[in-house]
Design a protein around this motif. Sequence first.
Motif, short mmCIF file in Angstrom:
data_model
loop_
_atom_site.label_atom_id
_atom_site.label_comp_id
_atom_site.label_asym_id
_atom_site.label_seq_id
_atom_site.Cartn_x
_atom_site.Cartn_y
_atom_site.Cartn_z
N LYS A 10 -3.53 -0.72 -3.72
CA LYS A 10 -4.63 -0.50 -2.85
C LYS A 10 -5.80 -0.04 -3.53
O LYS A 10 -7.12 -0.35 -3.36
N ARG A 11 -5.64 0.75 -4.65
CA ARG A 11 -6.71 1.34 -5.42
C ARG A 11 -7.29 -0.02 -5.93
O ARG A 11 -8.72 0.13 -6.10
N ASP A 12 -6.70 -1.01 -6.39
CA ASP A 12 -7.35 -2.13 -6.98
C ASP A 12 -7.92 -3.33 -5.99
O ASP A 12 -8.40 -4.31 -6.35
N GLY A 13 -7.85 -2.95 -4.91
CA GLY A 13 -8.38 -3.57 -3.72
C GLY A 13 -7.40 -5.06 -3.14
O GLY A 13 -8.00 -5.73 -2.32
N LYS A 14 -6.11 -4.80 -3.52
CA LYS A 14 -5.29 -5.77 -3.20
C LYS A 14 -4.75 -5.34 -1.54
O LYS A 14 -4.84 -4.18 -1.21
N ALA A 15 -4.52 -6.69 -1.16
CA ALA A 15 -3.81 -6.17 0.39
C ALA A 15 -2.35 -6.06 0.37
O ALA A 15 -1.83 -6.59 -0.35
N LEU A 16 -2.01 -4.96 1.03
CA LEU A 16 -0.57 -4.55 0.80
C LEU A 16 0.40 -5.29 1.85
O LEU A 16 -0.13 -5.83 2.78
N SER A 17 1.51 -5.63 1.48
CA SER A 17 2.39 -6.12 2.54
C SER A 17 2.63 -5.17 3.57
O SER A 17 2.73 -4.09 3.52
N ALA A 18 3.35 -5.77 4.71
CA ALA A 18 3.60 -4.96 5.66
C ALA A 18 5.10 -4.07 5.20
O ALA A 18 5.16 -2.92 5.62
N GLU A 19 5.66 -4.74 4.35
CA GLU A 19 7.02 -4.13 3.80
C GLU A 19 6.64 -2.80 2.92
O GLU A 19 7.23 -1.78 3.18
N GLU A 20 5.45 -3.13 2.12
CA GLU A 20 4.89 -2.10 1.17
C GLU A 20 4.57 -0.95 2.06
O GLU A 20 4.84 0.44 1.65
N ASP A 35 3.09 14.64 -1.14
CA ASP A 35 1.44 14.73 -0.46
C ASP A 35 0.42 14.26 -1.14
O ASP A 35 -0.64 13.66 -0.83
N TYR A 36 0.55 14.41 -2.51
CA TYR A 36 -0.52 14.13 -3.37
C TYR A 36 -0.44 12.72 -3.50
O TYR A 36 -1.69 12.03 -3.70
N GLN A 37 0.66 12.03 -3.57
CA GLN A 37 0.53 10.64 -3.39
C GLN A 37 0.02 10.09 -2.09
O GLN A 37 -0.85 9.06 -2.32
N MET A 38 0.21 10.54 -1.05
CA MET A 38 -0.24 10.16 0.28
C MET A 38 -1.71 10.45 0.38
O MET A 38 -2.50 9.60 0.97
N ALA A 39 -2.22 11.55 -0.33
CA ALA A 39 -3.55 11.72 -0.29
C ALA A 39 -4.25 10.84 -1.14
O ALA A 39 -5.45 10.27 -0.90
N ALA A 40 -3.62 10.35 -2.05
CA ALA A 40 -4.27 9.38 -3.25
C ALA A 40 -4.51 8.16 -2.52
O ALA A 40 -5.41 7.21 -2.52
N PHE A 41 -3.19 7.60 -1.83
CA PHE A 41 -3.13 6.39 -1.09
C PHE A 41 -4.45 6.30 0.09
O PHE A 41 -5.30 5.51 0.28
N CYS A 42 -4.57 7.46 0.71
CA CYS A 42 -5.41 7.50 2.16
C CYS A 42 -7.11 7.55 1.28
O CYS A 42 -7.78 6.67 1.59
N MET A 43 -7.16 8.29 0.22
CA MET A 43 -8.37 7.95 -0.45
C MET A 43 -8.65 6.42 -0.98
O MET A 43 -9.69 5.98 -0.93
N ALA A 44 -7.60 5.83 -1.29
CA ALA A 44 -7.78 4.34 -1.77
C ALA A 44 -8.17 3.55 -0.50
O ALA A 44 -9.00 2.57 -0.78
N VAL A 45 -7.52 3.96 0.53
CA VAL A 45 -7.94 3.23 1.87
C VAL A 45 -9.40 3.42 2.18
O VAL A 45 -10.12 2.49 2.71
N VAL A 46 -9.82 4.76 2.13
CA VAL A 46 -11.17 4.89 2.48
C VAL A 46 -12.16 4.07 1.74
O VAL A 46 -13.14 3.50 2.07
N TRP A 47 -11.78 3.94 0.46
CA TRP A 47 -12.66 3.20 -0.45
C TRP A 47 -12.60 1.50 -0.33
O TRP A 47 -13.41 0.61 -0.39
N ARG A 48 -11.19 1.29 -0.15
CA ARG A 48 -10.91 -0.27 -0.34
C ARG A 48 -10.75 -0.97 1.18
O ARG A 48 -10.93 -2.00 1.32
N GLY A 49 -10.54 -0.10 2.26
CA GLY A 49 -10.39 -0.53 3.72
C GLY A 49 -9.00 -1.11 3.66
O GLY A 49 -8.23 -1.11 2.74
#
Length: 447
Positions: A10-20, A35-49
């Motif tokens: 997600k950080r690198d802008g790839k589309a994730l699969s439904a399974e992932e 929690d810190y991994q989920m927070a990093a994931f959410c921040m990656a979504v904020v930036w990459r959509g």
Amino acid sequence: MNAVEVIRHKRDGKALSAEEIAWFVTAYTHGDVTDYQMAAFCMAVVWRGMTREETVALTLAMLHSGEELHARDVLTPVADKHSTGGVGDKVTLAVAPLVAACGLPIAKMSGRGLGHTGGTVDKLESISGLRTELGRDEFLALVKRHGLALSAQSSELAPADGMMYALRDVTATVDSIPLIAASIMSKKLAVGPSHLLLDVKVGSGAFMKTETAARRLARAMVQIGEDAGVRTVAALSSMEQPLGRAVGNALEVAEAVDILRGTGPADVTELCLHETATLLVMAGIADGEPDGHARAERAVRDGSGLAKLAEVVAAQGGDARQIEDTSLLPKAPVRVEIGAPQSGYITAMDAERIGMASVRLGAGRMHKGDPIDPAVGLVLLAKAGDWLDAGAPLVEVHARSEDDVQAIRDGLLGAYTWGDEAPALTPLLLGSVGRESRRTRKSATRS
Ligand code: URA
């Protein structure tokens, strides 16, 4: 699968699969993603959509993290409405009973205040004795018997959202269209209505500050709802200034009662009638918007909307006398009127700053779990577009103490912008997305 890989994709802008996405959310709810991994994931979504497919997959993963009520299997049609959050937004307290009084059952689970925005459950709890923590069976039984239940969001439904929201709130990852869409829609799909009206707020007091962003959020949520078989419409409305005049819990319950009596401020009344009409049209009870509007107005005129609110308050253990006579609602010991600091037109009111002034008085929470003071808040005696002479009544502060009034005074006055020319006001109703689309923009009305 591996959490670091999912975050990196997600950080690198790839589309994730439904399974992932499903794996990541499930692992988080089971404690295998931190929690810190989920927070990093959410921040990656904020930036990459997220793509439409990813947003749907995230919603479904959050939905499947808990129970589902399947309300429409118990009763059809059954409606729900949801606001993305605003200041002075007591619309649910009037629309839900109006819709139910017009013959469309409504299964309403609501949240608590968030940041500067108020929450319906906090408002409802200013009514003595009212229980909002309803179990599944009681909630559905109330909807069947009374055509309406007003419940707090159950922690059994979409628990991943509760966990993620708490993280997002403290990691600056709330403002993301896919995250907001998945958060709201996972909770709505978990209740399982047949018809859903979303009130997407736009402006200084809303999470979506521009109409373009609000429209994108509206489209994302409508697509998710329609894909899940729920008839969904999103109505956009302005949150450039607070809705109506009351901001604060008991004060907003009293204003909702005024709306149901036909004596509420014009702006919020217009929105309530519009939302009621839209839901009645969506469910096929009204034959077009004018008929829906006429039915909503009739439920105000004949008192059936107000009687429905009192009936449901009593059924949930609340003191219905406080609905019949709102002077019995909790009252703040100190009331101070603040005058206009200068002569001029009010050209803008920053709804977020006004919401925060009310929160600081105790009407909302500064920290998670803080108690709410039901009695405190603000009554806005003038709104944007009004001309005031210096010293004329501007706002009435309902507080616990004089010190509390002084503490918010400057911040509150800073929410107002003044000018010599009457401002051009943003229309209140900004159109809608979904099958009941309105193509015209109605002009704003002032309260
Ligand atoms: N309301 C929600 O329920 N979730 C969000 O993410 C934002 C507003």
